[in-house]
Design a protein around this motif. Sequence first.
Motif, PDB file in Angstrom:
ATOM      1  N   ALA A  52       0.802  -1.231   0.000  1.00  0.00           N
ATOM      2  CA  ALA A  52       0.000   0.000   0.000  1.00  0.00           C
ATOM      3  C   ALA A  52       0.833   1.278   0.000  1.00  0.00           C
ATOM      4  N   GLY A  53       2.040   1.246   0.527  1.00  0.00           N
ATOM      5  CA  GLY A  53       2.919   2.417   0.474  1.00  0.00           C
ATOM      6  C   GLY A  53       2.332   3.623   1.176  1.00  0.00           C
ATOM      7  N   THR A  54       2.058   4.683   0.412  1.00  0.00           N
ATOM      8  CA  THR A  54       1.483   5.905   0.982  1.00  0.00           C
ATOM      9  C   THR A  54      -0.021   5.787   1.199  1.00  0.00           C
ATOM     10  N   GLY A  55      -0.652   4.765   0.605  1.00  0.00           N
ATOM     11  CA  GLY A  55      -2.106   4.625   0.683  1.00  0.00           C
ATOM     12  C   GLY A  55      -2.824   5.326  -0.452  1.00  0.00           C
ATOM     13  N   ASN A  56      -2.076   5.845  -1.397  1.00  0.00           N
ATOM     14  CA  ASN A  56      -2.578   6.616  -2.525  1.00  0.00           C
ATOM     15  C   ASN A  56      -3.799   5.977  -3.195  1.00  0.00           C
ATOM     16  N   ILE A  57      -3.711   4.703  -3.521  1.00  0.00           N
ATOM     17  CA  ILE A  57      -4.814   4.007  -4.201  1.00  0.00           C
ATOM     18  C   ILE A  57      -5.999   3.834  -3.252  1.00  0.00           C
ATOM     19  N   SER A  58      -5.730   3.501  -2.005  1.00  0.00           N
ATOM     20  CA  SER A  58      -6.804   3.307  -1.017  1.00  0.00           C
ATOM     21  C   SER A  58      -7.580   4.594  -0.781  1.00  0.00           C
ATOM     22  N   TYR A  59      -6.883   5.719  -0.726  1.00  0.00           N
ATOM     23  CA  TYR A  59      -7.562   7.008  -0.516  1.00  0.00           C
ATOM     24  C   TYR A  59      -8.516   7.285  -1.674  1.00  0.00           C
ATOM     25  N   GLU A  60      -8.106   6.928  -2.869  1.00  0.00           N
ATOM     26  CA  GLU A  60      -8.963   7.156  -4.045  1.00  0.00           C
ATOM     27  C   GLU A  60     -10.227   6.312  -3.962  1.00  0.00           C
ATOM     28  N   PHE A  61     -10.088   5.042  -3.571  1.00  0.00           N
ATOM     29  CA  PHE A  61     -11.272   4.191  -3.400  1.00  0.00           C
ATOM     30  C   PHE A  61     -12.182   4.767  -2.313  1.00  0.00           C
ATOM     31  N   ALA A  62     -11.600   5.161  -1.180  1.00  0.00           N
ATOM     32  CA  ALA A  62     -12.403   5.704  -0.070  1.00  0.00           C
ATOM     33  C   ALA A  62     -13.123   6.980  -0.490  1.00  0.00           C
ATOM     34  N   SER A  63     -12.445   7.836  -1.225  1.00  0.00           N
ATOM     35  CA  SER A  63     -13.048   9.090  -1.677  1.00  0.00           C
ATOM     36  C   SER A  63     -14.243   8.835  -2.594  1.00  0.00           C
ATOM     37  N   ARG A  64     -14.216   7.719  -3.308  1.00  0.00           N
ATOM     38  CA  ARG A  64     -15.286   7.379  -4.245  1.00  0.00           C
ATOM     39  C   ARG A  64     -16.387   6.534  -3.603  1.00  0.00           C
ATOM     40  N   GLY A  65     -16.285   6.288  -2.298  1.00  0.00           N
ATOM     41  CA  GLY A  65     -17.382   5.632  -1.586  1.00  0.00           C
ATOM     42  C   GLY A  65     -17.153   4.198  -1.154  1.00  0.00           C
ATOM     43  N   THR A  66     -15.994   3.635  -1.428  1.00  0.00           N
ATOM     44  CA  THR A  66     -15.722   2.268  -0.990  1.00  0.00           C
ATOM     45  C   THR A  66     -15.507   2.267   0.522  1.00  0.00           C
ATOM     46  N   GLU A  67     -16.199   1.371   1.208  1.00  0.00           N
ATOM     47  CA  GLU A  67     -16.132   1.354   2.670  1.00  0.00           C
ATOM     48  C   GLU A  67     -15.355   0.167   3.235  1.00  0.00           C
ATOM     49  N   GLN A  68     -15.071  -0.823   2.416  1.00  0.00           N
ATOM     50  CA  GLN A  68     -14.318  -1.990   2.892  1.00  0.00           C
ATOM     51  C   GLN A  68     -12.966  -2.016   2.178  1.00  0.00           C
ATOM     52  N   ILE A  69     -11.973  -1.403   2.815  1.00  0.00           N
ATOM     53  CA  ILE A  69     -10.642  -1.286   2.229  1.00  0.00           C
ATOM     54  C   ILE A  69      -9.620  -1.779   3.247  1.00  0.00           C
ATOM     55  N   THR A  70      -8.813  -2.729   2.817  1.00  0.00           N
ATOM     56  CA  THR A  70      -7.736  -3.244   3.657  1.00  0.00           C
ATOM     57  C   THR A  70      -6.413  -2.909   2.986  1.00  0.00           C
ATOM     58  N   CYS A  71      -5.536  -2.242   3.730  1.00  0.00           N
ATOM     59  CA  CYS A  71      -4.210  -1.876   3.233  1.00  0.00           C
ATOM     60  C   CYS A  71      -3.182  -2.781   3.894  1.00  0.00           C
ATOM     61  N   VAL A  72      -2.263  -3.310   3.101  1.00  0.00           N
ATOM     62  CA  VAL A  72      -1.225  -4.186   3.634  1.00  0.00           C
ATOM     63  C   VAL A  72       0.140  -3.651   3.213  1.00  0.00           C
ATOM     64  N   ALA A  86      -5.833   8.329   7.183  1.00  0.00           N
ATOM     65  CA  ALA A  86      -7.199   7.792   7.278  1.00  0.00           C
ATOM     66  C   ALA A  86      -7.949   8.451   8.426  1.00  0.00           C
ATOM     67  N   ASP A  87      -7.287   8.641   9.563  1.00  0.00           N
ATOM     68  CA  ASP A  87      -7.917   9.312  10.700  1.00  0.00           C
ATOM     69  C   ASP A  87      -8.246  10.765  10.378  1.00  0.00           C
ATOM     70  N   ALA A  88      -7.316  11.463   9.736  1.00  0.00           N
ATOM     71  CA  ALA A  88      -7.519  12.881   9.405  1.00  0.00           C
ATOM     72  C   ALA A  88      -8.698  13.081   8.458  1.00  0.00           C
ATOM     73  N   PHE A  89      -8.889  12.156   7.518  1.00  0.00           N
ATOM     74  CA  PHE A  89      -9.972  12.267   6.540  1.00  0.00           C
ATOM     75  C   PHE A  89     -11.199  11.440   6.917  1.00  0.00           C
ATOM     76  N   ASP A  90     -11.127  10.740   8.048  1.00  0.00           N
ATOM     77  CA  ASP A  90     -12.201   9.858   8.490  1.00  0.00           C
ATOM     78  C   ASP A  90     -12.541   8.821   7.415  1.00  0.00           C
ATOM     79  N   MET A  91     -11.489   8.161   6.921  1.00  0.00           N
ATOM     80  CA  MET A  91     -11.654   7.131   5.894  1.00  0.00           C
ATOM     81  C   MET A  91     -11.696   5.750   6.540  1.00  0.00           C
ATOM     82  N   PRO A  92     -12.531   4.855   5.995  1.00  0.00           N
ATOM     83  CA  PRO A  92     -12.699   3.518   6.584  1.00  0.00           C
ATOM     84  C   PRO A  92     -11.620   2.532   6.142  1.00  0.00           C
ATOM     85  N   LEU A  93     -10.375   2.783   6.514  1.00  0.00           N
ATOM     86  CA  LEU A  93      -9.286   1.901   6.102  1.00  0.00           C
ATOM     87  C   LEU A  93      -8.857   0.996   7.252  1.00  0.00           C
TER      88      LEU A  93
END
Length: 179
Positions: A52-72, A86-93
């Motif tokens: 996942a690195g910086t989480g760049n891809i996960s943030y994009e999914f979360a911004s578009r409404g995906t609620e089940q995201i696991t970063c490894v 994720a905490d700062a943006f209240d993203m469900p990661l």
Amino acid sequence: MRIISGLYKSRKIVAPKNLPVRPTTDMAKESLFNIINNHFYFDEISVIDLFAGTGNISYEFASRGTEQITCVDQDHGCVKFINQTADAFDMPLQVIKSDVFKFLEKSSLQADIIFADPPYNFTVELFAKIPELVFKNNLLLEDGILIIEHSKHTDLSHLENFDYSKSYGGNMFSFFEKQ
């Protein structure tokens, strides 16, 4: 890096310079999400983001409404940064600190999309372990896809379950599906 679309559109995220990462370029990420958008409803899917690195891809999914995201990711700094963002943006990661290959061997977590962005200097044998473990352990849900980002100099088309690839600049995305 910036978030391309969705709730957090145009928000810039600045990662610490000391992280061992190579974030997906905005142009490549935008093209990738255009492809995904043609096949899935973002608010109805689950995602696993490997390396996942910086989480760049996960943030994009979360911004578009995906609620089940696991970063490894196995890097402590990356895991900490993703959790803070994720905490700062209240993203469900859900963030898991683990070696990706050990995670794939032991996990029973399934997803609609598994995205992997391993180091570009991986050998073809290491790249091949990703789809091998994903399909052997049945980690994709029905009609799910595995997407591996890699250099345009790496050819994964000979691997089992390979479907197609798309190139954007120096980036390549290879798509794998159950046959």
